[in-house]
Scaffold this motif. Structure first.
Motif, PDB file in Angstrom:
ATOM      1  N   THR A  21      47.125 -34.398 -54.222  1.00  0.00           N
ATOM      2  CA  THR A  21      47.410 -33.053 -54.728  1.00  0.00           C
ATOM      3  C   THR A  21      46.519 -32.694 -55.923  1.00  0.00           C
ATOM      4  OG1 THR A  21      49.704 -33.141 -53.964  1.00  0.00           O
ATOM      5  CG2 THR A  21      49.213 -31.598 -55.750  1.00  0.00           C
ATOM      6  N   ARG A  36      43.282 -31.603 -54.733  1.00  0.00           N
ATOM      7  CA  ARG A  36      43.376 -30.316 -54.048  1.00  0.00           C
ATOM      8  C   ARG A  36      43.468 -29.162 -55.051  1.00  0.00           C
ATOM      9  NH1 ARG A  36      47.710 -29.210 -49.238  1.00  0.00           N
ATOM     10  NH2 ARG A  36      47.172 -27.030 -48.881  1.00  0.00           N
ATOM     11  N   ALA A  52      45.435 -35.216 -48.781  1.00  0.00           N
ATOM     12  CA  ALA A  52      45.725 -34.141 -49.737  1.00  0.00           C
ATOM     13  C   ALA A  52      46.370 -32.920 -49.090  1.00  0.00           C
ATOM     14  CB  ALA A  52      44.439 -33.718 -50.451  1.00  0.00           C
ATOM     15  N   ARG A  53      46.469 -32.909 -47.766  1.00  0.00           N
ATOM     16  CA  ARG A  53      47.146 -31.789 -47.102  1.00  0.00           C
ATOM     17  C   ARG A  53      47.896 -32.337 -45.887  1.00  0.00           C
ATOM     18  NH1 ARG A  53      41.844 -30.412 -47.613  1.00  0.00           N
ATOM     19  NH2 ARG A  53      42.480 -28.681 -48.919  1.00  0.00           N
ATOM     20  N   SER A  70      40.123 -28.478 -56.528  1.00  0.00           N
ATOM     21  CA  SER A  70      39.162 -27.710 -55.728  1.00  0.00           C
ATOM     22  C   SER A  70      39.344 -26.209 -55.950  1.00  0.00           C
ATOM     23  CB  SER A  70      39.243 -28.077 -54.253  1.00  0.00           C
ATOM     24  OG  SER A  70      40.501 -27.723 -53.728  1.00  0.00           O
ATOM     25  N   SER A  71      40.592 -25.758 -56.173  1.00  0.00           N
ATOM     26  CA  SER A  71      40.815 -24.339 -56.511  1.00  0.00           C
ATOM     27  C   SER A  71      40.153 -24.014 -57.844  1.00  0.00           C
ATOM     28  CB  SER A  71      42.311 -24.029 -56.618  1.00  0.00           C
ATOM     29  OG  SER A  71      42.975 -24.404 -55.448  1.00  0.00           O
ATOM     30  N   ARG A 121      36.649 -36.128 -53.713  1.00  0.00           N
ATOM     31  CA  ARG A 121      38.062 -36.473 -53.510  1.00  0.00           C
ATOM     32  C   ARG A 121      38.154 -37.690 -52.590  1.00  0.00           C
ATOM     33  NH1 ARG A 121      41.827 -35.372 -49.733  1.00  0.00           N
ATOM     34  NH2 ARG A 121      40.593 -33.782 -48.655  1.00  0.00           N
ATOM     35  N   TYR A 131      33.125 -31.405 -52.150  1.00  0.00           N
ATOM     36  CA  TYR A 131      33.198 -29.938 -52.207  1.00  0.00           C
ATOM     37  C   TYR A 131      32.231 -29.465 -53.290  1.00  0.00           C
ATOM     38  CZ  TYR A 131      35.244 -25.295 -53.059  1.00  0.00           C
ATOM     39  OH  TYR A 131      35.435 -23.947 -53.243  1.00  0.00           O
TER      40      TYR A 131
END
Lengths: 257, 374
Positions: free
Chosen positions: B255, B258, B141-142, B261-262, B278, B241
């Motif tokens: 993505t 991700r 994811a990153r 998560s925000s 995730r 998370y």
């Protein structure tokens, strides 16, 4: 007392396995295999050779050669051979492909391998028909020739014309040795062997892409006798696919084999 | 080594070089082309193989060849290109040779577009090519995680003689992020005993995917299945998370995970006990962890950038124990944190029963949002 000395004049090549092949009576695959095995023996290449078998009647070619082999998807042998040769440049890499494999589904792969000048050897068996799938029309089927998918004879108006691969590949800048030979009689078989030898010599000398097209028989799917098959090659195929040297790198000229 | 600002595709390619890739064969396609370009500039000077092939069909068969020669080989492409590679991928799986394929996914079907998507989930996770086989699929994811995934992908491919897919979307390929590259690894001199390298002083090796006798093919299929069961047992990876006290479980990969998560961070600020699972390995899927979580959470929200593909796998595992809802964007649209926050709030307030197909409720909600965005 009469004393005699025995000399071996003919034996199974070391590059051959000791098994029966699955080929039909009168099929020239066995002859082509034998010529390759003899050449590899004579050049001492067996322990560094990697063969790439096609999809078609010769899909099991790897069973008959005593050397490392892979079996490619239909038409992709030149791509697989490229992948191998680029990581093992010191090895000898050859593909063995039929006309459906090389001139139809694998047209892109063969053209670009030649264009890149891949330093590989291609043995191309042209018998003008799809053998393994039961005798359908091939890209090299002669005009008017009956097959199971051209039952009234190949109509060039509807199905196009036979493709002459040796002529096409010879004009690629990357090719170093491109010839057409035939396997229909002893004299032509001897010439075929010399051509196969030169093709492997071209690879060993780093002269680029090499291909030997071999006009071959398929009595089973042509639905004629073995003897008639050999005559069919001589009388019908050679006029459409003329034998000859289409490209010979100057570095090979005068080489005695 | 220090962190650098790295572009996704370049970073993945350099990660592969440092992991010891010896052959890259590819064909240009947006949004993965920088991968190929980077390899074209780096590999020849290192004495390693690079070919820009005439097609993706040819590229994957070159990879197949180099893999048979026992070398670390890979390609990178994007969705339509991956479709073309599926023939070779099936042969690689059937021949049981290791290879790594990176898919920088874009919108589809068909030519679609070049925007980021996760629409290849089925194709990548469920096989994609013909026959019975089970690809390993990593979904970082990153950029940093993708760098790490590349070396892991080679290790897994060799450990299990398997095809390994690394799937990212166009966002990941194109974005720049601070990340740290691993040190250059020395190329292994070890030659696998099955590889074709010339039969010098040994019996010949044959590598093929043909098993003409059904009895032999069945034994091969069974071997692949049992190997897959081992992979399922040993190789599951995921990130959690805020799950300790979570009542609302959000599941998303790449993505979408991700961005989720925000949204979860914001939901927490509003007092909603939401948390994220995730999956990093989509295949094998973190099934056991999800089963545990169904005993803890009140409701599940699956977030994807497709029409609800991983959703089907989640539903199969959850088995109706907890209501599952869905939110997805498609066609190259990336959901914003606010969108997912709205969904988390809505799901948290929903006390209703679950649906057999959460897409039925999602379709009108998405239509409403599309109208609102106009």
């Amino acid at each position: 007392m009469v004393s005699t000395t025995a000399e071996v004049v003919y034996q199974r090549p070391e590059s051959f396995t000791d098994v029966h092949t699955h080929y039909c009576p009168g099929c020239t695959h066995g002859i082509a295999h034998r010529l390759i095995a003899e050449v590899i023996d004579e050049m001492g290449l067996r322990e560094k050779t990697i063969g790439v078998a096609p999809v078609g009647c010769s899909v099991f070619a790897y069973k008959y050669f005593k050397m490392d082999f892979v079996e490619a998807p239909h038409g992709r042998a030149p791509a697989m051979a490229t992948g191998i040769k680029r990581v093992l440049p010191e090895n000898t890499v050859f593909t063995y492909q039929g006309d459906g494999d090389l001139a139809s589904i694998g047209m892109a792969e063969i053209m670009h391998a030649a264009a890149r000048g891949e330093n590989i050897t291609v043995i191309f068996i042209n018998n003008a028909i799809y053998g393994m799938t039961g005798g359908q029309m091939a890209p090299t089927t002669l005009p008017g020739m009956k097959t199971t998918s051209s039952p009234f004879g190949r109509d060039v108006e509807l199905t196009g014309h036979p493709i002459r691969m040796a002529e096409i590949l010879a004009i690629m800048d990357g090719s170093g040795y491109i010839v057409r030979r035939s396997l229909h009689n002893a004299a032509n078989i001897r010439k075929s062997k010399k051509a196969i030898r030169l093709a492997f010599e071209a690879q060993e000398r780093g002269l680029g892409f090499s291909m030997v097209e071999l006009l071959s028989s398929c009595p089973t799917n042509w639905k004629i006798s073995v003897r008639d098959s050999m005559e069919f090659i001589a009388d019908k195929m050679i006029p459409v696919f003329p034998l000859g040297d289409y490209k010979v790198s100057p570095s090979l000229e005068g080489l005695k084999v | 080594m220090a962190k650098e600002l790295l572009k996704g595709n370049h970073a993945f390619a350099e990660a592969a070089i440092r992991a010891g890739v010896e052959a890259f064969y590819g064909y240009p396609i947006t949004p993965s082309s920088e991968f190929l370009e980077y390899m074209s500039s780096r590999l020849p000077s290192l004495g390693r193989a690079f070919v820009q092939a005439e097609s993706e069909v040819s590229a994957i068969n070159m990879v197949y060849g180099a893999a048979c020669a026992g070398k670390r080989a890979m390609t990178a492409s994007s969705s339509p290109g991956i479709s073309l590679m599926m023939e070779g991928i099936s042969y690689i799986a059937g021949t049981e040779v290791p290879a790594v394929v990176v898919n920088v996914m874009r919108g589809g079907p068909g030519l679609g577009n070049i925007a980021p998507s996760q629409g290849d989930y089925y194709q990548m996770i469920k096989g994609g090519g013909h026959g019975d086989y089970f690809p390993i699929v990593l979904a970082p994811a990153r950029v940093q995680e993708a760098i790490d995934s590349i070396e892991l992908a080679f290790d897994l491919a060799e450990k299990y003689r398997s095809i390994v897919h690394v799937i990212v979307d166009g966002n990941m390929g194109q974005m720049m992020e601070p990340a740290e590259l691993p040190p250059m690894k020395e190329i292994s001199k070890e030659v696998p005993d099955w590889a074709v390298t010339g039969a010098k002083g040994r019996e010949p090796n044959t590598l093929t995917s043909i098993y003409l006798a059904p009895e032999d093919e069945e034994v091969t299929n069974l071997r692949l299945l049992k190997r897959w069961k081992e992979i399922e047992k040993n190789e599951v990876l995921y990130q959690e998370y805020q799950l300790d006290d979570a009542e609302i479980l959000v599941i998303g990969f790449g993505t979408a995970g991700r961005v989720a998560s925000s949204a979860i961070r914001e939901a927490r600020e509003e007092g909603i006990k939401a948390g994220l699972l995730r999956p990093i390995t989509l295949a094998p899927f973190p099934q056991e962890r999800l089963i545990e979580l169904t005993k803890q959470v009140r409701r599940i929200l699956v977030v994807e950038m497709n029409s609800g593909m991983m959703l089907d796998d989640v539903m199969k595992i959850v088995k109706g124990q907890v209501p599952v809802e869905f939110y997805g964007r498609m066609g190259g649209m990336t959901p914003l944190p606010d969108e997912i926050l709205d969904e988390i709030k809505r799901v948290a307030a929903n006390k209703g029963p679950g649906s057999d197909d959460p897409r039925d409720e999602w379709i009108p909600r998405l239509e409403g949002r599309i109208l609102g965005e106009k």
